[in-house]
Design an enzyme around this catalytic site. Structure first.
Site, PDB file in Angstrom:
ATOM      1  CG  HIS A  23      -1.879  -7.351   3.618  1.00 38.62           C
ATOM      2  ND1 HIS A  23      -0.531  -7.306   3.339  1.00 38.62           N
ATOM      3  CD2 HIS A  23      -1.975  -7.753   4.913  1.00 38.62           C
ATOM      4  CE1 HIS A  23       0.161  -7.656   4.416  1.00 38.62           C
ATOM      5  NE2 HIS A  23      -0.699  -7.944   5.374  1.00 38.62           N
ATOM      6  CE  LYS A 168       2.580 -11.831  10.450  1.00 34.74           C
ATOM      7  NZ  LYS A 168       2.236 -11.463  11.829  1.00 34.74           N
ATOM      8  CE  LYS A 170      -0.584 -12.036   8.139  1.00 40.55           C
ATOM      9  NZ  LYS A 170      -0.962 -12.314   9.520  1.00 40.55           N
ATOM     10  CG  ASP A 199       0.218 -15.010  11.343  1.00 40.85           C
ATOM     11  OD1 ASP A 199      -0.280 -15.978  11.952  1.00 40.85           O
ATOM     12  OD2 ASP A 199      -0.105 -13.827  11.554  1.00 40.85           O
ATOM     13  CD  GLU A 225       2.048 -14.082  13.987  1.00 36.65           C
ATOM     14  OE1 GLU A 225       3.075 -13.808  13.325  1.00 36.65           O
ATOM     15  OE2 GLU A 225       1.167 -13.241  14.224  1.00 36.65           O
ATOM     16  CG  ASP A 250      -1.281 -12.618  16.596  1.00 37.87           C
ATOM     17  OD1 ASP A 250      -1.701 -11.816  17.449  1.00 37.87           O
ATOM     18  OD2 ASP A 250      -1.270 -12.338  15.377  1.00 37.87           O
ATOM     19  CE  LYS A 274      -1.510  -8.840  16.232  1.00 35.21           C
ATOM     20  NZ  LYS A 274      -2.325  -9.748  15.428  1.00 35.21           N
ATOM     21  CD  GLU A 328       2.960  -8.362  13.267  1.00 34.83           C
ATOM     22  OE1 GLU A 328       3.367  -9.292  12.556  1.00 34.83           O
ATOM     23  OE2 GLU A 328       1.845  -8.385  13.836  1.00 34.83           O
TER      24      GLU A 328
END
Ligand code: MUC
Ligand code: MG
Length: 384
Positions: A23, A168, A170, A199, A225, A250, A274, A328
């Site tokens: 990831h 989304k 990255k 993001d 983001e 964020d 979060k 998410e």
């Protein structure tokens, strides 16, 4: 006070789990995730569960799994031992008075208190938070394999399986041209009807962000983001004024005070909240209330938690009156395995909000023993 519900012990265990694939984010690439699993045992025999995660150790933020465990073991557990386990607010106020910062540790402990109290009262955590206004949460998926062709195949399979329909991307690890080409390739591969968000994870300076966001707007991206550094609120505000595409804060928005300051500066159209960045479930709801008052949209963010942390967040976002940008909360799906008996249910592009008492989860103690980081040293200690 119910004297039979004093806090007897709180322990924090580091659990290392493999991810289903690499990831890739701007600041790190994950191939495993560490969960800090918290167990709070009360004198009435009830055990509450909590969890905190970070991304890439200290790569994402200032708290690491090891520092979370240390804050709990060394400071928070001794503070709470012997106190009333049924009064979550009083317990967390006690912690707040003696522990600065350490929002991730506080969130995991508050989650465990709420889980225990929910089990005690036979109520789901969202009922303790005032009640759920939705029974399922829209959940996007992050395409972050690092390879556009693989990302497109992954997205098509997930749409077909009715698991996710918003994706989304990255970016920020590569140079701007390569990042924009990556987004354009995925847009071409998936077509114009699929909602894409991006993001940047703070990777751009302001001039790069001006060029980057203009190109992303042309590609039809629905949300951008955290394009610039979390502490650069003025740049975020200038970008929010300049562009039509909604900008989401964020890393810049942790708690209600951040939510207030950013709103006063007109710095973001949407907040990704979060539970760990806010310092818990109630603090997340307080930040959400500020967002509502300021007309800022809300999005349920993740730090790639496993089932326990993700369901704690799900209870909060189920209770938020407005959640215009969905969530998410896909962390459990990124992990190959977990430490609960039954993993969360995702169907029809949504995560089903648990209705059982507490978080609605049960710890799988065999898995916890198997994946805990200190397994080998414990085995030696037991056999010695
Ligand atoms: C972040 O910054 O949003 C959330 C989804 C994902 O893939 O990474 C996280 C962190
Ligand atoms: Mg983010």
């Amino acid at each position: 006070m119910n004297s039979s519900a004093r806090i007897e012990s709180i322990d924090a265990v580091l659990v290392d789990l493999p991810t289903i694939r690499a990831h890739k984010l701007a600041m790190t690439t994950l191939s495993r995730q560490t969960l800090v699993i918290v167990r709070l045992v009360a004198s009435d025999g009830i055990t509450g569960l909590g969890e905190a995660t970070t991304i890439g150790g200290l790569a994402y933020g200032e708290q690491s799994p090891e520092s979370i465990k240390s804050a709990i073991d060394t400071y928070i557990a001794p503070l709470l031992q012997g106190s009333d386990g049924t009064n979550v607010n009083a317990a967390m106020l006690r912690v707040a008075k003696s522990v600065q910062g350490n929002s991730f540790a506080k969130s995991a402990v508050e989650t465990a208190l709420l889980d225990a109290q929910g089990q005690r009262l036979g109520l789901p955590v969202h009922a303790l938070l005032g009640g759920a206004v939705r029974s399922a949460l829209p959940v996007l998926w992050t395409l972050a394999s690092g390879d556009a062709a693989r990302d497109i195949d992954e997205a098509n399979a997930l749409i077909e399986a009715r698991r996710h329909r918003v994706f989304k991307l990255k970016i920020g690890a590569g140079d701007l041209a390569a990042d924009i080409a990556h987004v354009q390739a995925i847009r071409r591969g998936l077509g114009d009807d699929v909602m894409l968000t991006v993001d940047v994870n703070q990777a751009w300076d302001e001039p790069t962000a001006v060029n980057g966001i203009a190109a992303l707007e042309a590609t039809g991206v629905g949300l951008v983001e955290q394009p610039v550094a979390s502490r650069n609120r003025r740049a975020l505000a200038r970008l929010a004024q300049r562009f039509d595409v909604p900008l989401m804060a964020d890393e810049a928005v942790h708690d209600a005070i951040d939510a207030f300051d950013l709103a006063a500066a007109g710095a973001a159209d949407v907040y990704a909240l979060k539970i760990s960045q806010a310092g818990g479930l109630w603090p997340t709801l307080r930040a959400a209330a500020v967002a509502d008052a300021a007309g800022v949209g809300l999005y349920g963010g993740t730090l790639l938690e496993g089932s326990i942390g993700s369901m704690a967040a799900a209870h909060v976002f189920a209770a938020c009156p407005r959640l215009a940008f969905g969530t998410e909360l896909f962390g459990p799906l990124l992990l190959k395995d977990d430490v609960v008996l039954e993993r969360p249910v995702y169907r029809d592009f949504e995560l089903v909000v648990p209705q059982g008492p507490g978080l609605g989860l049960q710890l799988d103690t065999d898995k916890l023993e198997f994946y805990r980081r200190d397994r080998s040293t414990r085995a030696v200690a037991v056999t010695a």
